[in-house]
Write an enzyme that holds these catalytic residues in place. Structure first.
Site, short mmCIF file in Angstrom:
data_model
loop_
_atom_site.label_atom_id
_atom_site.label_comp_id
_atom_site.label_asym_id
_atom_site.label_seq_id
_atom_site.Cartn_x
_atom_site.Cartn_y
_atom_site.Cartn_z
N THR A 156 44.68 38.60 35.71
CA THR A 156 43.85 38.59 36.91
C THR A 156 42.44 39.11 36.64
OG1 THR A 156 43.64 39.61 39.09
CG2 THR A 156 44.84 40.86 37.46
N ASP A 157 41.51 38.74 37.52
CA ASP A 157 40.14 39.26 37.40
C ASP A 157 40.06 40.74 37.81
OD1 ASP A 157 40.55 38.97 40.14
OD2 ASP A 157 38.81 37.70 40.50
N GLU A 158 41.11 41.22 38.51
CA GLU A 158 41.07 42.61 39.00
C GLU A 158 41.04 43.63 37.87
OE1 GLU A 158 43.69 41.91 43.03
OE2 GLU A 158 43.33 43.87 42.22
N TYR A 181 48.17 48.25 40.72
CA TYR A 181 48.48 46.88 40.29
C TYR A 181 47.57 46.45 39.14
CZ TYR A 181 47.89 41.79 40.21
OH TYR A 181 47.75 40.48 39.80
N LYS A 185 48.27 45.40 35.18
CA LYS A 185 47.91 44.09 34.61
C LYS A 185 46.98 44.30 33.40
CE LYS A 185 48.81 40.40 35.71
NZ LYS A 185 49.96 39.51 35.38
#
Ligand code: NAD
Ligand code: DAU
Length: 371
Positions: A156-158, A181, A185
């Protein structure tokens, strides 16, 4: 390069001839969309490994398999928790996959704030277990099967944290995760990359922005708003509603994933974003206005909008620079944002029973603690 996109859309049978593709998290929103595409457009053998958590759904795949012997013969489902390394190794060695696409994860930020335990187990230890099992399997491979093997980690970009009003994330951006989260990741990305450098495992990582589309569990913003609006419930907007996300239609994301497994090279990372930056309030208003036109309620759905306490550590803005995957692999997001959003809303209007059943069966508390 541009021809690559047409090739994966029109020639998937040849491109994935005789391939065995193992997919983790194939009962999830993106994994399910990927499997349906592969079943419809290729003749590859598909192995879906999933724990079946509260948000999983096999109906979309089973519906497709019904009445199609050819597709049935090419699909197998294994209910497994990635926490179980021994069983994982046995399954992988039995299947002997050519490609592994790792999508399984706990994926909802609010749930990670309420309780991060499962996120560490599934996203960090689960990825570690998978890498260890795949490392053993990979070391047993020979010749062409070994040379062509690829492990694709979907992230993810997060992991890059949050942006101000300008700038974009790209493959060079430093990691700076800010929620439980995204921290898990980010950890999984680091593990995957280290298995490449230390053990020569041929991996590719993609980091994508917010996906939307049919069959997404209605806890994420877009399906949550559609459902709450139709049920005449309050529509919660965190903080001032001005946080920005870079929206990506899930079918465009699947194009990117297929380009990566077919044309990507080991060790590469690609950032994938829809290029459709919107504030949350703009998205919510767009959904309400479309529903007003479609369902003609007595009071506009806009009146249900409710500003609530902000999400702790709420990332302000995500934006992806997708130049590399466009230049190297020929990807572009082909779907028009409004058309894809309206198609998604129509799907939720027509599948309210599915939504309510999912929520009932999951027993999941959808309200954020503190609201
Ligand atoms: P999802 O939550 O809809 O599905 C995840 C699937 O993983 C579920 O079916 C679940 O049962 C399975 N799973 C979870 N823990 C498991 C475990 N321990 N063992 C086996 N299976 C397990 O997620 P999604 O939206 O389809 O996302 C797929 C992947 O893409 C995730 O890795 C997520 O981090 C990433 N991602 C998602 C988005 C998005 O907008 N949805 C954006 C960027 C990246
Ligand atoms: O960027 C990719 C990520 O996008 C994925 O890795 C995650 O798996 C996925 O959950 C998503 O994370 P977000 O936190 O951005 O998505 P979510 O749909 O939860 O929220 C989108 C925005 O809407 C965010 O700014 C919070 C806000 N929001 C969300 C909900 C659920 C609200 O204002 N109200 C809500 O009820």
């Amino acid at each position: 390069m541009k021809k690559n996109l047409k090739l994966i859309q029109n020639n998937l049978v040849e491109l994935l001839e005789n391939k065995k593709i193992l997919i983790t998290g194939g009962a999830g929103f993106i994994g399910g969309t990927l499997i349906r595409r592969l079943l419809k457009k290729s003749e590859a053998k598909i192995y879906n490994l999933d724990k079946l958590t509260y948000c999983s759904d096999l109906q979309s795949i089973n519906q497709l398999l019904k009445n199609s012997k050819n597709k049935n013969n090419r699909y197998s489902f294994y209910k497994i928790d990635l926490f179980n390394q021994k069983e994982l190794l046995e399954i992988i060695c039995n299947i002997k996959p050519d490609i592994i696409m790792h999508l399984a994860a706990e994926s909802h930020v609010d749930r990670s704030i309420d309780n991060a335990d499962l996120f560490l187990k599934s996203n960090v230890i689960g990825t570690y277990n998978l890498l260890e099992a795949v490392k053993k399997y990979y070391s047993s491979l020979k010749n062409e099967k070994k040379n062509k093997f690829i492990f694709h980690h979907i992230s993810t970009d997060e992991v890059f944290g949050t942006l101000g009003d300008s700038g974009k994330f790209n493959e060079e951006t430093n990691y700076n995760p800010r929620s439980p989260y995204s921290a898990t990741k980010a950890s999984s990305d680091h593990l995957v990359r280290s298995w490449y450098h230390t053990f020569n495992l041929p991996i590719i990582i993609t980091n994508c922005s917010n996906n939307f589309g049919p069959w997404q569990f209605p806890e994420k913003l877009i399906p949550l708003v559609i459902r709450k609006a139709i049920l005449k419930e309050k529509i919660p907007i965190y903080g001032d509603g001005l946080n920005i996300r870079d929206w990506l239609f899930v079918e465009d994301h699947i194009d990117a994933l297929l380009l990566v497994i077919i044309f990507g090279n080991a060790g590469e990372t690609y950032c994938v974003g829809g290029g459709e930056e919107k504030t949350n309030i703009d998205i919510v208003k767009k959904i309400c206005k479309y529903l007003d036109l479609k369902l003609n309620p007595t009071n506009s759905y806009l009146t249900q909008i409710d500003y609530v306490a902000d999400r702790p550590g709420h990332d302000y803005r995500y934006s992806i620079d997708s130049s590399l995957i466009k230049k190297n692999l020929g990807w572009i997001p082909e779907h028009n944002f409004d058309t894809a959003l309206f198609k998604t809303i129509d799907w939720y209007i027509n599948n309210q029973n599915w939504c309510e059943k999912k929520i009932k069966d999951s027993g999941y508390q959808l309200e954020r603690i503190g609201n």
